[in-house]
Write a protein that holds these residues in place. Structure first.
Motif, mmCIF file in Angstrom:
data_model
loop_
_atom_site.group_PDB
_atom_site.id
_atom_site.type_symbol
_atom_site.label_atom_id
_atom_site.label_comp_id
_atom_site.label_asym_id
_atom_site.label_seq_id
_atom_site.Cartn_x
_atom_site.Cartn_y
_atom_site.Cartn_z
ATOM 1 N N ARG A 82 0.813 -1.221 0.000
ATOM 2 C CA ARG A 82 0.000 0.000 0.000
ATOM 3 C C ARG A 82 0.846 1.271 0.000
ATOM 4 N NH1 ARG A 82 -0.472 2.271 5.100
ATOM 5 N NH2 ARG A 82 0.154 0.934 6.819
ATOM 6 N N LEU A 83 2.156 1.136 0.223
ATOM 7 C CA LEU A 83 3.035 2.304 0.276
ATOM 8 C C LEU A 83 3.912 2.458 -0.967
ATOM 9 C CD1 LEU A 83 4.139 2.043 4.024
ATOM 10 C CD2 LEU A 83 2.372 3.513 3.028
ATOM 11 N N VAL A 84 3.701 1.625 -1.962
ATOM 12 C CA VAL A 84 4.551 1.664 -3.156
ATOM 13 C C VAL A 84 4.504 3.029 -3.825
ATOM 14 C CG1 VAL A 84 4.843 0.747 -5.489
ATOM 15 C CG2 VAL A 84 4.562 -0.810 -3.582
ATOM 16 N N ASP A 85 3.309 3.590 -4.001
ATOM 17 C CA ASP A 85 3.204 4.883 -4.683
ATOM 18 C C ASP A 85 3.919 5.988 -3.910
ATOM 19 O OD1 ASP A 85 1.844 3.783 -6.810
ATOM 20 O OD2 ASP A 85 -0.141 4.282 -6.003
ATOM 21 N N SER A 86 3.762 6.001 -2.600
ATOM 22 C CA SER A 86 4.441 7.038 -1.813
ATOM 23 C C SER A 86 5.951 6.828 -1.812
ATOM 24 C CB SER A 86 3.893 7.103 -0.386
ATOM 25 O OG SER A 86 4.113 5.904 0.301
ATOM 26 N N SER A 87 6.381 5.612 -2.070
ATOM 27 C CA SER A 87 7.829 5.363 -2.114
ATOM 28 C C SER A 87 8.477 6.077 -3.292
ATOM 29 C CB SER A 87 8.129 3.864 -2.170
ATOM 30 O OG SER A 87 7.867 3.326 -3.448
ATOM 31 N N ASP A 88 7.738 6.229 -4.391
ATOM 32 C CA ASP A 88 8.288 6.921 -5.558
ATOM 33 C C ASP A 88 8.606 8.383 -5.228
ATOM 34 O OD1 ASP A 88 8.098 4.605 -7.067
ATOM 35 O OD2 ASP A 88 6.145 5.150 -7.901
ATOM 36 N N ALA A 89 7.711 9.044 -4.514
ATOM 37 C CA ALA A 89 7.944 10.440 -4.127
ATOM 38 C C ALA A 89 9.159 10.547 -3.211
ATOM 39 C CB ALA A 89 6.712 11.013 -3.439
ATOM 40 N N LEU A 90 9.337 9.595 -2.338
ATOM 41 C CA LEU A 90 10.505 9.597 -1.451
ATOM 42 C C LEU A 90 11.790 9.323 -2.223
ATOM 43 C CD1 LEU A 90 8.994 7.710 1.587
ATOM 44 C CD2 LEU A 90 10.090 9.955 1.708
ATOM 45 N N THR A 91 11.745 8.394 -3.148
ATOM 46 C CA THR A 91 12.941 8.018 -3.907
ATOM 47 C C THR A 91 13.568 9.224 -4.600
ATOM 48 O OG1 THR A 91 12.280 5.717 -4.191
ATOM 49 C CG2 THR A 91 13.795 6.601 -5.833
#
Length: 131
Positions: A82-91
């Motif tokens: 469920r956190l994959v999309d937010s991981s892109d912004a962090l990356t």
């Protein structure tokens, strides 16, 4: 779990905690450097993911790509999906914001969103890494 693995996880957690302490200190500053806070949010999550991979016997690749790290950890921690999309912004903040370029100034609202996202990762990962 052998002592070497336990020690490696402890070291990853200590490094992650150092990043999180930096996030907390800088976030409270009147002169808050938003890009720096976002960088340390990304580093916090990256190190927790690498600690989790170590826990599950998966060699953590030398990457700042949180999506890739989540893909490796998902078989053991499906709740990370469920956190994959937010991981892109962090990356993006692991590399791109560290140097001058095309990335615009990070607003306080954007920074706060990434801080909250990082907390969500922590809620999942930190309990798994205790012990």
């Amino acid at each position: 779990m052998n002592d070497d693995v336990r020690e490696s996880i402890r070291q990853w957690r200590a490094k992650a905690q150092s990043d999180w302490t930096t996030v907390e200190i800088l976030s409270d500053s009147k002169l808050c450097p938003t890009e720096t806070v976002c960088f340390h949010c990304q580093q916090f999550v990256e190190k927790l993911l690498k600690a989790a991979l170590t826990l599950y016997g998966v060699e953590a690749p030398k990457t700042h790509d949180l999506r890739r790290l989540i893909q490796l950890a998902e078989p053991y921690l499906p709740e990370l999906s469920r956190l994959v999309d937010s991981s892109d912004a962090l990356t993006v903040h692991g590399v791109e914001t560290r140097y001058p370029g095309d990335m615009p100034q990070v607003t306080l609202a954007e920074m706060n969103e990434l801080v909250e996202s990082s907390k969500e990762f922590g809620k999942i990962l930190i309990p798994k890494l205790k012990g």
